[in-house]
Design a protein around this motif. Sequence first.
Motif, PDB file in Angstrom:
ATOM      1  N   ASP A 221       9.318   4.720   2.233  1.00  0.00           N
ATOM      2  CA  ASP A 221       8.728   4.197   1.324  1.00  0.00           C
ATOM      3  C   ASP A 221       7.375   4.878   1.218  1.00  0.00           C
ATOM      4  OD1 ASP A 221      10.421   2.181  -0.141  1.00  0.00           O
ATOM      5  OD2 ASP A 221       8.802   0.802   1.519  1.00  0.00           O
ATOM      6  N   THR A 222       7.823   6.207   2.280  1.00  0.00           N
ATOM      7  CA  THR A 222       6.903   6.587   1.893  1.00  0.00           C
ATOM      8  C   THR A 222       6.628   8.231   1.680  1.00  0.00           C
ATOM      9  OG1 THR A 222       5.688   6.507   4.382  1.00  0.00           O
ATOM     10  CG2 THR A 222       5.276   8.545   3.681  1.00  0.00           C
ATOM     11  N   ASP A 223       6.044   8.761   0.360  1.00  0.00           N
ATOM     12  CA  ASP A 223       6.902  10.088   0.139  1.00  0.00           C
ATOM     13  C   ASP A 223       5.630  11.665   0.796  1.00  0.00           C
ATOM     14  OD1 ASP A 223       7.056   8.502  -2.425  1.00  0.00           O
ATOM     15  OD2 ASP A 223       5.552   9.089  -3.299  1.00  0.00           O
ATOM     16  N   ILE A 224       6.204  12.292   0.728  1.00  0.00           N
ATOM     17  CA  ILE A 224       6.274  13.548   1.223  1.00  0.00           C
ATOM     18  C   ILE A 224       5.793  14.290   0.897  1.00  0.00           C
ATOM     19  CG2 ILE A 224       7.255  15.359   2.504  1.00  0.00           C
ATOM     20  CD1 ILE A 224       9.351  13.074   3.471  1.00  0.00           C
ATOM     21  N   VAL A 225       4.814  15.308   0.991  1.00  0.00           N
ATOM     22  CA  VAL A 225       4.044  16.836  -0.267  1.00  0.00           C
ATOM     23  C   VAL A 225       3.751  17.740   1.166  1.00  0.00           C
ATOM     24  CG1 VAL A 225       2.280  17.914  -0.835  1.00  0.00           C
ATOM     25  CG2 VAL A 225       2.622  15.236  -1.685  1.00  0.00           C
ATOM     26  N   VAL A 226       5.067  18.913   1.216  1.00  0.00           N
ATOM     27  CA  VAL A 226       5.015  19.819   2.197  1.00  0.00           C
ATOM     28  C   VAL A 226       4.468  20.817   1.771  1.00  0.00           C
ATOM     29  CG1 VAL A 226       6.444  20.930   3.165  1.00  0.00           C
ATOM     30  CG2 VAL A 226       7.322  19.300   2.794  1.00  0.00           C
ATOM     31  N   VAL A 227       3.388  21.613   2.520  1.00  0.00           N
ATOM     32  CA  VAL A 227       2.218  22.806   2.321  1.00  0.00           C
ATOM     33  C   VAL A 227       2.713  23.787   2.893  1.00  0.00           C
ATOM     34  CG1 VAL A 227       0.423  22.993   2.054  1.00  0.00           C
ATOM     35  CG2 VAL A 227       0.552  20.812   1.923  1.00  0.00           C
ATOM     36  N   ASP A 228       3.682  24.565   1.902  1.00  0.00           N
ATOM     37  CA  ASP A 228       4.499  25.531   3.201  1.00  0.00           C
ATOM     38  C   ASP A 228       3.876  26.772   2.270  1.00  0.00           C
ATOM     39  OD1 ASP A 228       6.405  26.693   5.112  1.00  0.00           O
ATOM     40  OD2 ASP A 228       6.394  28.267   3.171  1.00  0.00           O
TER      41      ASP A 228
ATOM     42  N   MET B 261       0.827  -1.176  -0.109  1.00  0.00           N
ATOM     43  CA  MET B 261       0.129   0.053   0.240  1.00  0.00           C
ATOM     44  C   MET B 261       1.079   1.501  -0.261  1.00  0.00           C
ATOM     45  SD  MET B 261      -2.974  -1.123   2.668  1.00  0.00           S
ATOM     46  CE  MET B 261      -4.203   0.044   2.749  1.00  0.00           C
ATOM     47  N   ARG B 262       0.620   2.022  -1.264  1.00  0.00           N
ATOM     48  CA  ARG B 262       1.513   3.486  -0.713  1.00  0.00           C
ATOM     49  C   ARG B 262       0.948   4.702  -0.010  1.00  0.00           C
ATOM     50  NH1 ARG B 262       2.429   6.340  -6.750  1.00  0.00           N
ATOM     51  NH2 ARG B 262       3.811   7.369  -4.950  1.00  0.00           N
ATOM     52  N   SER B 263       1.662   5.070   0.316  1.00  0.00           N
ATOM     53  CA  SER B 263       1.772   5.540   1.397  1.00  0.00           C
ATOM     54  C   SER B 263       2.086   7.278   1.852  1.00  0.00           C
ATOM     55  CB  SER B 263       1.521   5.550   2.870  1.00  0.00           C
ATOM     56  OG  SER B 263       3.512   4.975   3.095  1.00  0.00           O
ATOM     57  N   VAL B 264       2.117   8.491   2.007  1.00  0.00           N
ATOM     58  CA  VAL B 264       2.462   9.736   1.553  1.00  0.00           C
ATOM     59  C   VAL B 264       1.661  10.601   3.229  1.00  0.00           C
ATOM     60  CG1 VAL B 264      -0.253  10.520   0.610  1.00  0.00           C
ATOM     61  CG2 VAL B 264       2.115  11.962  -0.189  1.00  0.00           C
ATOM     62  N   LEU B 265       2.370  11.343   2.696  1.00  0.00           N
ATOM     63  CA  LEU B 265       2.236  12.046   4.256  1.00  0.00           C
ATOM     64  C   LEU B 265       2.550  13.114   4.086  1.00  0.00           C
ATOM     65  CD1 LEU B 265       3.664  13.262   6.969  1.00  0.00           C
ATOM     66  CD2 LEU B 265       5.576  13.497   6.546  1.00  0.00           C
ATOM     67  N   VAL B 266       1.472  14.791   4.438  1.00  0.00           N
ATOM     68  CA  VAL B 266       0.632  15.947   4.294  1.00  0.00           C
ATOM     69  C   VAL B 266       1.575  16.998   5.309  1.00  0.00           C
ATOM     70  CG1 VAL B 266      -0.475  17.383   3.968  1.00  0.00           C
ATOM     71  CG2 VAL B 266      -0.680  14.913   2.186  1.00  0.00           C
ATOM     72  N   LEU B 267       2.150  17.337   4.996  1.00  0.00           N
ATOM     73  CA  LEU B 267       3.504  18.334   6.026  1.00  0.00           C
ATOM     74  C   LEU B 267       2.706  19.899   6.065  1.00  0.00           C
ATOM     75  CD1 LEU B 267       5.087  17.111   8.376  1.00  0.00           C
ATOM     76  CD2 LEU B 267       6.784  18.452   6.552  1.00  0.00           C
TER      77      LEU B 267
ATOM     78  N   VAL C 128      -3.008  14.837  -2.540  1.00  0.00           N
ATOM     79  CA  VAL C 128      -3.073  13.676  -3.247  1.00  0.00           C
ATOM     80  C   VAL C 128      -4.497  12.513  -3.393  1.00  0.00           C
ATOM     81  CG1 VAL C 128      -1.016  14.166  -1.541  1.00  0.00           C
ATOM     82  CG2 VAL C 128      -3.270  13.466  -0.792  1.00  0.00           C
ATOM     83  N   LEU C 129      -6.076  13.339  -2.436  1.00  0.00           N
ATOM     84  CA  LEU C 129      -7.081  11.999  -2.598  1.00  0.00           C
ATOM     85  C   LEU C 129      -7.009  11.884  -4.501  1.00  0.00           C
ATOM     86  CD1 LEU C 129      -8.692  12.944   1.019  1.00  0.00           C
ATOM     87  CD2 LEU C 129      -6.843  10.987  -0.080  1.00  0.00           C
ATOM     88  N   GLY C 130      -7.329  10.752  -4.458  1.00  0.00           N
ATOM     89  CA  GLY C 130      -8.056  10.740  -5.861  1.00  0.00           C
ATOM     90  C   GLY C 130      -6.698   9.709  -6.567  1.00  0.00           C
ATOM     91  N   GLY C 131      -5.744   9.817  -6.193  1.00  0.00           N
ATOM     92  CA  GLY C 131      -4.097   9.367  -6.662  1.00  0.00           C
ATOM     93  C   GLY C 131      -3.604   7.421  -6.686  1.00  0.00           C
ATOM     94  N   SER C 132      -2.702   7.678  -6.490  1.00  0.00           N
ATOM     95  CA  SER C 132      -2.359   6.342  -6.309  1.00  0.00           C
ATOM     96  C   SER C 132      -1.954   5.921  -5.208  1.00  0.00           C
ATOM     97  CB  SER C 132      -1.515   6.044  -7.573  1.00  0.00           C
ATOM     98  OG  SER C 132      -0.248   7.272  -6.953  1.00  0.00           O
ATOM     99  N   TYR C 133      -2.346   6.627  -4.199  1.00  0.00           N
ATOM    100  CA  TYR C 133      -1.781   6.346  -2.921  1.00  0.00           C
ATOM    101  C   TYR C 133      -3.228   5.502  -1.971  1.00  0.00           C
ATOM    102  CZ  TYR C 133       1.918   9.379  -3.019  1.00  0.00           C
ATOM    103  OH  TYR C 133       2.882  10.228  -3.702  1.00  0.00           O
ATOM    104  N   ASP C 134      -2.453   5.249  -0.811  1.00  0.00           N
ATOM    105  CA  ASP C 134      -3.384   4.351   0.014  1.00  0.00           C
ATOM    106  C   ASP C 134      -3.841   4.851   0.945  1.00  0.00           C
ATOM    107  OD1 ASP C 134      -4.321   2.117  -2.280  1.00  0.00           O
ATOM    108  OD2 ASP C 134      -1.627   1.982  -1.760  1.00  0.00           O
ATOM    109  N   ILE C 135      -2.833   5.135   1.793  1.00  0.00           N
ATOM    110  CA  ILE C 135      -2.962   5.615   3.274  1.00  0.00           C
ATOM    111  C   ILE C 135      -2.336   7.477   2.633  1.00  0.00           C
ATOM    112  CG2 ILE C 135      -1.734   5.408   5.529  1.00  0.00           C
ATOM    113  CD1 ILE C 135      -1.153   1.990   4.498  1.00  0.00           C
ATOM    114  N   VAL C 136      -2.898   7.922   3.977  1.00  0.00           N
ATOM    115  CA  VAL C 136      -2.699   9.433   4.293  1.00  0.00           C
ATOM    116  C   VAL C 136      -2.081   9.714   5.459  1.00  0.00           C
ATOM    117  CG1 VAL C 136      -2.717  11.313   3.442  1.00  0.00           C
ATOM    118  CG2 VAL C 136      -3.934   9.905   2.319  1.00  0.00           C
ATOM    119  N   ILE C 137      -0.867  10.338   5.848  1.00  0.00           N
ATOM    120  CA  ILE C 137      -0.245  10.621   7.266  1.00  0.00           C
ATOM    121  C   ILE C 137      -0.812  11.239   6.903  1.00  0.00           C
ATOM    122  CG2 ILE C 137       1.790   9.799   8.804  1.00  0.00           C
ATOM    123  CD1 ILE C 137       2.424   7.727   6.266  1.00  0.00           C
TER     124      ILE C 137
END
Length: 242
Positions: free
Chosen positions: A29-36, A1-7, A79-88
């Motif tokens: 294996d966790t991708d990261i999206v920084v929201v600055d 399951m692909r995971s991404v961190l929204v920060l 990140v929603l609606g894409g290929s991620y299964d888990i959002v952190i």
Amino acid sequence: MRSVLVLPTYNESENIEPFLRAVREASPDTDIVVVDDNSPDGTGLVADRLAEELGRIDVLHRPGKAGLGSAYRAGFNEVLGGSYDIVISMDADFSHDPNLIPDFVQLVIDGADIVIGSRYVTGGGTTDWPVRRQLLSRWGNAYTRSILGVAARDCTSGYRAYRATSLAKIDPTSTSAEGYAFLTELVRRMTREGASVVETPIIFRDRTRGKSKMSGRIIVESMLLVTRWGMGDRFKRLVGRN
């Protein structure tokens, strides 16, 4: 399951580099999206540099400070609606331990729709907080749990993992709350949808670098909004019975 961190970040230049490195080490294996939010101290620029060095980091630059809820809505929309299964989600100031990310991910894999890192279950707690702040936080969460009728003991914890499909189901971009009330709003909505809510203990550590964004105004606004939601829900239930 692909995971991404929204920060979400705002003026975290002292923390962002060691934090991103710690996340990458703890969960490669966790991708990261920084929201600055256009941090005046250059947090976004530091994040850009780390994105080039470490890879699998996207930096969303916003024009100015617009609030925690707004930042999460923007990040979730990415990140929603894409290929991620888990959002952190978590704080960027080391209040939340990056080493626990794999545990949160595993709990979602095991069936949870939302995993909340809880200070108020057995094994959880806070450090470096004065008694007044501990009592205020405990009372606020107990009040929230009671008036909203939710089971979660720590509705304002920002350390979470969501099953992406369950988070998308409540459409977080349609929320309106800011500050820590936004986190409560997500718990309320997911509970009403019958989501599986799992709390796992964390030790919340007060930041050692940078300035906290918490204020008395944010606390008051959050409690007023929670009260409005709770009274509104009770009114709807009474009307429905008649």
